[in-house]
Design an enzyme around this catalytic site. Structure first.
Site, PDB file in Angstrom:
ATOM      1  N   SER A 103     -30.691  37.001 -67.818  1.00  0.00           N
ATOM      2  CA  SER A 103     -31.877  37.551 -68.469  1.00  0.00           C
ATOM      3  C   SER A 103     -31.890  39.072 -68.255  1.00  0.00           C
ATOM      4  O   SER A 103     -30.921  39.738 -68.617  1.00  0.00           O
ATOM      5  CB  SER A 103     -33.136  36.855 -67.936  1.00  0.00           C
ATOM      6  OG  SER A 103     -34.229  37.055 -68.784  1.00  0.00           O
ATOM      7  N   HIS A 236     -34.064  28.787 -71.584  1.00  0.00           N
ATOM      8  CA  HIS A 236     -33.769  30.115 -71.048  1.00  0.00           C
ATOM      9  C   HIS A 236     -33.146  30.044 -69.651  1.00  0.00           C
ATOM     10  O   HIS A 236     -32.319  30.880 -69.297  1.00  0.00           O
ATOM     11  CB  HIS A 236     -35.053  30.953 -71.014  1.00  0.00           C
ATOM     12  CG  HIS A 236     -34.805  32.397 -70.747  1.00  0.00           C
ATOM     13  ND1 HIS A 236     -34.107  33.213 -71.617  1.00  0.00           N
ATOM     14  CD2 HIS A 236     -35.145  33.189 -69.696  1.00  0.00           C
ATOM     15  CE1 HIS A 236     -34.035  34.433 -71.128  1.00  0.00           C
ATOM     16  NE2 HIS A 236     -34.651  34.446 -69.958  1.00  0.00           N
TER      17      HIS A 236
END
Length: 254
Positions: A103, A236
């Site tokens: 991320s 994610h």
């Protein structure tokens, strides 16, 4: 690397850069460096780092405003954070490096690679996991920084136990760290053409609602080397569900 670089480079790593010694049978062929996502402490990546250490010495960096760096001032920008991480340790002594960032950590790792290459420290590959490529940053909306917004963001991202988010003391520590990281990202203003010489291998979750596969492919614009993309089942934080598979991918290049 210049003589001045060698003079000013520290001889040992600080305690907040966590080392998991490699378990490879052969001689060391460099090191792996792990860069956590926004708001995360190094401890969040111990399981992945332990799996990566099957191939080489693995380091997890710790950002300011959390854990054993809680009292240290927040970083101004993502680039400044990367510079501080590079200057903190004798990376040339453990190179060549493979960098793994998840991320926002993918962007920190990219900036770290830029700094390392500028100082003559070899970076073999950047593993950019579920992170936005620099060329899209200018068009991204600002990330939230108020307590309520950050907590809502954490709930939307997933990857954090809801019971922990309900704990006021834990939530305060987490929002402090995440706010510092989000503010640094909001001030990040890279050139769309910025590039590194190292290869880039992008990883992502097929069901990630935060970053689309076509956006992940744009990381190819930021390497003068080879580019590859691998997708895994999950959202994610797919990485927590595929630790051994991801470690095997990275270690195949060690």
């Amino acid at each position: 690397m210049t003589f001045q670089d060698l003079v000013t480079m520290p001889s040992t790593f600080p305690s907040w850069i966590k080392l998991i010694p490699g378990r490879g049978a052969g001689p060391s062929a460099g090191a792996i460096v792990v860069f956590p996502h926004a708001g995360a402490a190094a401890a969040s990546y111990r399981v992945l780092a332990a799996a990566l250490a099957a191939g080489a010495d693995t380091y997890i960096v710790q950002y300011p405003q959390r854990a054993d760096r809680l009292s240290e001032p927040a970083h101004e920008t993502v680039h400044d954070l990367a510079v501080g991480l590079f200057e903190a340790g004798p990376w040339a002594s453990v190179a060549p490096l493979q960098l793994f960032g998840h991320s926002m950590g993918a962007v920190v790792a990219f900036e770290f690679a830029r700094v390392a290459e500028e100082h003559g420290v070899a970076v073999r590959k950047l593993w950019a996991s579920a992170g936005p490529p620099p060329c899209v940053v200018a068009d991204m909306p600002e990330l939230p920084t108020s307590d309520d917004e950050v907590l809502a963001e954490l709930a939307d991202l997933g990857g954090t136990d809801p019971e922990l988010l309900a704990d006021e003391e834990f939530a305060e520590l987490l929002t402090t760290a995440m706010r510092a990281d989000y503010r640094a990202f909001n001030r990040y203003d890279p050139s769309p053409e910025v590039c590194i010489g190292a290869d880039i291998h992008v990883l992502g979750g097929r069901d990630d609602h935060r970053i689309a596969t076509e956006v992940l492919r744009l990381w190819e614009n930021h390497t003068a080397g080879a580019f590859d993309l691998s997708l895994h089942d999950g959202g994610h934080f797919y990485v927590y569900e595929h630790v051994e598979t991801i470690a095997a991918q990275v270690n195949a290049d060690v």
